[in-house]
Design a protein around this motif. Sequence first.
Motif, PDB file in Angstrom:
ATOM      1  N   MET A   1       0.841  -1.173   0.000  1.00  0.00           N
ATOM      2  CA  MET A   1       0.000   0.000   0.000  1.00  0.00           C
ATOM      3  C   MET A   1       0.890   1.242   0.000  1.00  0.00           C
ATOM      4  O   MET A   1       1.876   1.302   0.707  1.00  0.00           O
ATOM      5  N   ALA A   2       0.519   2.228  -0.803  1.00  0.00           N
ATOM      6  CA  ALA A   2       1.295   3.465  -0.878  1.00  0.00           C
ATOM      7  C   ALA A   2       1.154   4.241   0.430  1.00  0.00           C
ATOM      8  O   ALA A   2       0.082   4.322   1.011  1.00  0.00           O
ATOM      9  N   ARG A   3       2.247   4.798   0.879  1.00  0.00           N
ATOM     10  CA  ARG A   3       2.253   5.573   2.114  1.00  0.00           C
ATOM     11  C   ARG A   3       1.914   7.019   1.803  1.00  0.00           C
ATOM     12  O   ARG A   3       2.511   7.629   0.913  1.00  0.00           O
ATOM     13  N   ARG A   4       0.987   7.596   2.527  1.00  0.00           N
ATOM     14  CA  ARG A   4       0.601   8.991   2.315  1.00  0.00           C
ATOM     15  C   ARG A   4       1.605   9.899   2.995  1.00  0.00           C
ATOM     16  O   ARG A   4       2.027   9.652   4.105  1.00  0.00           O
ATOM     17  N   ASP A   5       1.966  10.962   2.320  1.00  0.00           N
ATOM     18  CA  ASP A   5       2.878  11.952   2.863  1.00  0.00           C
ATOM     19  C   ASP A   5       2.054  12.996   3.609  1.00  0.00           C
ATOM     20  O   ASP A   5       1.282  13.739   2.985  1.00  0.00           O
ATOM     21  N   PRO A   6       2.185  13.078   4.949  1.00  0.00           N
ATOM     22  CA  PRO A   6       1.370  14.040   5.686  1.00  0.00           C
ATOM     23  C   PRO A   6       1.683  15.490   5.334  1.00  0.00           C
ATOM     24  O   PRO A   6       0.879  16.378   5.560  1.00  0.00           O
ATOM     25  N   GLU A   7       2.859  15.737   4.766  1.00  0.00           N
ATOM     26  CA  GLU A   7       3.220  17.096   4.364  1.00  0.00           C
ATOM     27  C   GLU A   7       2.547  17.492   3.053  1.00  0.00           C
ATOM     28  O   GLU A   7       2.484  18.654   2.712  1.00  0.00           O
ATOM     29  N   ARG A   8       2.083  16.518   2.280  1.00  0.00           N
ATOM     30  CA  ARG A   8       1.433  16.787   1.001  1.00  0.00           C
ATOM     31  C   ARG A   8       0.120  16.021   0.922  1.00  0.00           C
ATOM     32  O   ARG A   8       0.017  15.036   0.197  1.00  0.00           O
ATOM     33  N   PRO A   9      -0.892  16.466   1.677  1.00  0.00           N
ATOM     34  CA  PRO A   9      -2.185  15.781   1.617  1.00  0.00           C
ATOM     35  C   PRO A   9      -2.704  15.755   0.182  1.00  0.00           C
ATOM     36  O   PRO A   9      -2.568  16.738  -0.545  1.00  0.00           O
ATOM     37  N   LYS A  10      -3.272  14.610  -0.214  1.00  0.00           N
ATOM     38  CA  LYS A  10      -3.707  14.449  -1.592  1.00  0.00           C
ATOM     39  C   LYS A  10      -5.006  13.650  -1.622  1.00  0.00           C
ATOM     40  O   LYS A  10      -5.159  12.689  -0.892  1.00  0.00           O
ATOM     41  N   SER A  11      -5.922  14.085  -2.480  1.00  0.00           N
ATOM     42  CA  SER A  11      -7.167  13.374  -2.702  1.00  0.00           C
ATOM     43  C   SER A  11      -7.388  13.282  -4.199  1.00  0.00           C
ATOM     44  O   SER A  11      -6.985  14.175  -4.939  1.00  0.00           O
ATOM     45  N   GLY A  12      -8.042  12.223  -4.624  1.00  0.00           N
ATOM     46  CA  GLY A  12      -8.285  12.082  -6.047  1.00  0.00           C
ATOM     47  C   GLY A  12      -9.583  11.354  -6.335  1.00  0.00           C
ATOM     48  O   GLY A  12     -10.165  10.713  -5.459  1.00  0.00           O
ATOM     49  N   PHE A  13     -10.021  11.476  -7.579  1.00  0.00           N
ATOM     50  CA  PHE A  13     -11.236  10.809  -8.023  1.00  0.00           C
ATOM     51  C   PHE A  13     -11.209  10.719  -9.547  1.00  0.00           C
ATOM     52  O   PHE A  13     -10.377  11.329 -10.207  1.00  0.00           O
ATOM     53  N   THR A  14     -12.123   9.936 -10.096  1.00  0.00           N
ATOM     54  CA  THR A  14     -12.232   9.754 -11.539  1.00  0.00           C
ATOM     55  C   THR A  14     -13.486  10.453 -12.032  1.00  0.00           C
ATOM     56  O   THR A  14     -14.534  10.405 -11.386  1.00  0.00           O
ATOM     57  N   ARG A  27     -16.934  21.094  -8.625  1.00  0.00           N
ATOM     58  CA  ARG A  27     -17.383  21.342  -7.253  1.00  0.00           C
ATOM     59  C   ARG A  27     -16.668  20.408  -6.272  1.00  0.00           C
ATOM     60  O   ARG A  27     -16.335  20.817  -5.157  1.00  0.00           O
ATOM     61  N   ARG A  28     -16.407  19.193  -6.695  1.00  0.00           N
ATOM     62  CA  ARG A  28     -15.679  18.253  -5.837  1.00  0.00           C
ATOM     63  C   ARG A  28     -14.243  18.714  -5.616  1.00  0.00           C
ATOM     64  O   ARG A  28     -13.695  18.575  -4.525  1.00  0.00           O
ATOM     65  N   VAL A  29     -13.618  19.286  -6.648  1.00  0.00           N
ATOM     66  CA  VAL A  29     -12.270  19.840  -6.496  1.00  0.00           C
ATOM     67  C   VAL A  29     -12.281  20.908  -5.404  1.00  0.00           C
ATOM     68  O   VAL A  29     -11.414  20.932  -4.528  1.00  0.00           O
ATOM     69  N   VAL A  30     -13.260  21.798  -5.427  1.00  0.00           N
ATOM     70  CA  VAL A  30     -13.359  22.857  -4.422  1.00  0.00           C
ATOM     71  C   VAL A  30     -13.556  22.257  -3.037  1.00  0.00           C
ATOM     72  O   VAL A  30     -12.917  22.673  -2.068  1.00  0.00           O
ATOM     73  N   SER A  31     -14.412  21.262  -2.932  1.00  0.00           N
ATOM     74  CA  SER A  31     -14.647  20.618  -1.642  1.00  0.00           C
ATOM     75  C   SER A  31     -13.363  19.988  -1.102  1.00  0.00           C
ATOM     76  O   SER A  31     -13.032  20.138   0.073  1.00  0.00           O
ATOM     77  N   LEU A  32     -12.626  19.299  -1.955  1.00  0.00           N
ATOM     78  CA  LEU A  32     -11.360  18.692  -1.528  1.00  0.00           C
ATOM     79  C   LEU A  32     -10.333  19.763  -1.168  1.00  0.00           C
ATOM     80  O   LEU A  32      -9.572  19.609  -0.213  1.00  0.00           O
ATOM     81  N   ALA A  33     -10.304  20.853  -1.931  1.00  0.00           N
ATOM     82  CA  ALA A  33      -9.354  21.936  -1.662  1.00  0.00           C
ATOM     83  C   ALA A  33      -9.602  22.542  -0.289  1.00  0.00           C
ATOM     84  O   ALA A  33      -8.650  22.885   0.425  1.00  0.00           O
ATOM     85  N   ARG A  34     -10.855  22.661   0.090  1.00  0.00           N
ATOM     86  CA  ARG A  34     -11.194  23.233   1.404  1.00  0.00           C
ATOM     87  C   ARG A  34     -10.638  22.397   2.549  1.00  0.00           C
ATOM     88  O   ARG A  34     -10.409  22.906   3.634  1.00  0.00           O
ATOM     89  N   ASN A  35     -10.457  21.105   2.321  1.00  0.00           N
ATOM     90  CA  ASN A  35     -10.008  20.196   3.373  1.00  0.00           C
ATOM     91  C   ASN A  35      -8.497  20.065   3.472  1.00  0.00           C
ATOM     92  O   ASN A  35      -8.009  19.230   4.225  1.00  0.00           O
ATOM     93  N   LEU A  36      -7.744  20.861   2.734  1.00  0.00           N
ATOM     94  CA  LEU A  36      -6.284  20.732   2.728  1.00  0.00           C
ATOM     95  C   LEU A  36      -5.583  21.635   3.727  1.00  0.00           C
ATOM     96  O   LEU A  36      -4.364  21.600   3.846  1.00  0.00           O
ATOM     97  N   GLY A  37      -6.326  22.471   4.427  1.00  0.00           N
ATOM     98  CA  GLY A  37      -5.722  23.324   5.444  1.00  0.00           C
ATOM     99  C   GLY A  37      -5.044  24.570   4.898  1.00  0.00           C
ATOM    100  O   GLY A  37      -4.275  25.205   5.615  1.00  0.00           O
ATOM    101  N   LEU A  38      -5.329  24.921   3.665  1.00  0.00           N
ATOM    102  CA  LEU A  38      -4.792  26.153   3.086  1.00  0.00           C
ATOM    103  C   LEU A  38      -5.784  27.290   3.322  1.00  0.00           C
ATOM    104  O   LEU A  38      -6.998  27.073   3.279  1.00  0.00           O
ATOM    105  N   PRO A  39      -5.292  28.506   3.537  1.00  0.00           N
ATOM    106  CA  PRO A  39      -6.200  29.649   3.743  1.00  0.00           C
ATOM    107  C   PRO A  39      -6.726  30.161   2.397  1.00  0.00           C
ATOM    108  O   PRO A  39      -6.220  31.126   1.840  1.00  0.00           O
TER     109      PRO A  39
END
Length: 188
Positions: A1-14, A27-39
């Motif tokens: 299983m690939a190890r997630r890098d906590p310094e580079r949170p990443k989400s994806g979909f098809t 809209r899903r991109v925006v929702s995922l972006a909101r969850n990355l901890g960026l202001p």
Amino acid sequence: MARRDPERPKSGFTVAAAVGAVPAARRRVVSLARNLGLPLSDQTLETVELLAGEVIANAVLYTAAPCGVSVTRADERLRVEVTDADASLPSAVEAGPSDEGGRGLLLVNALADAWGTQPEPPGKTTWFEITPEPSTDGLDNSSPDAPFSPHAGEPAVRRTECQAPMASSTNPRSSLVPAAVGKQHQAA
């Protein structure tokens, strides 16, 4: 299983191979972006939604196949990647005043802080990055002078470096291709 890098949170979909799937995908991109901890301000999220829609629509329209979308925090930037099955590099078409399309890459070039294309077997990944704007409420510690930091070994174009000259001074609606492609794209 690939190890997630906590310094580079990443989400994806098809995204399905249908133009009708693009609005939900952006809209899903925006929702995922909101969850990355960026202001990210509402205005920045609107820009992200617009650019994601353009890049995803290009992938779906020109390949007639599903595409993969990845939303990542790359240091203090938001990075959106769209991977499709077509190896040909994107280019803007000559759009007339009444044409419905043909301006997507012009928008990406104008609004993204960096963008580019990377070959991926059997196709390519088109990506863009957005740097959150400094907050006016004094709570944002990010610096607008932070160094440019694309993923190592990947192509990069800063908005100011990606101003492609027009093919003809008499025709302002000419093709736009990133200033360089592949390993030739290097951050300054």
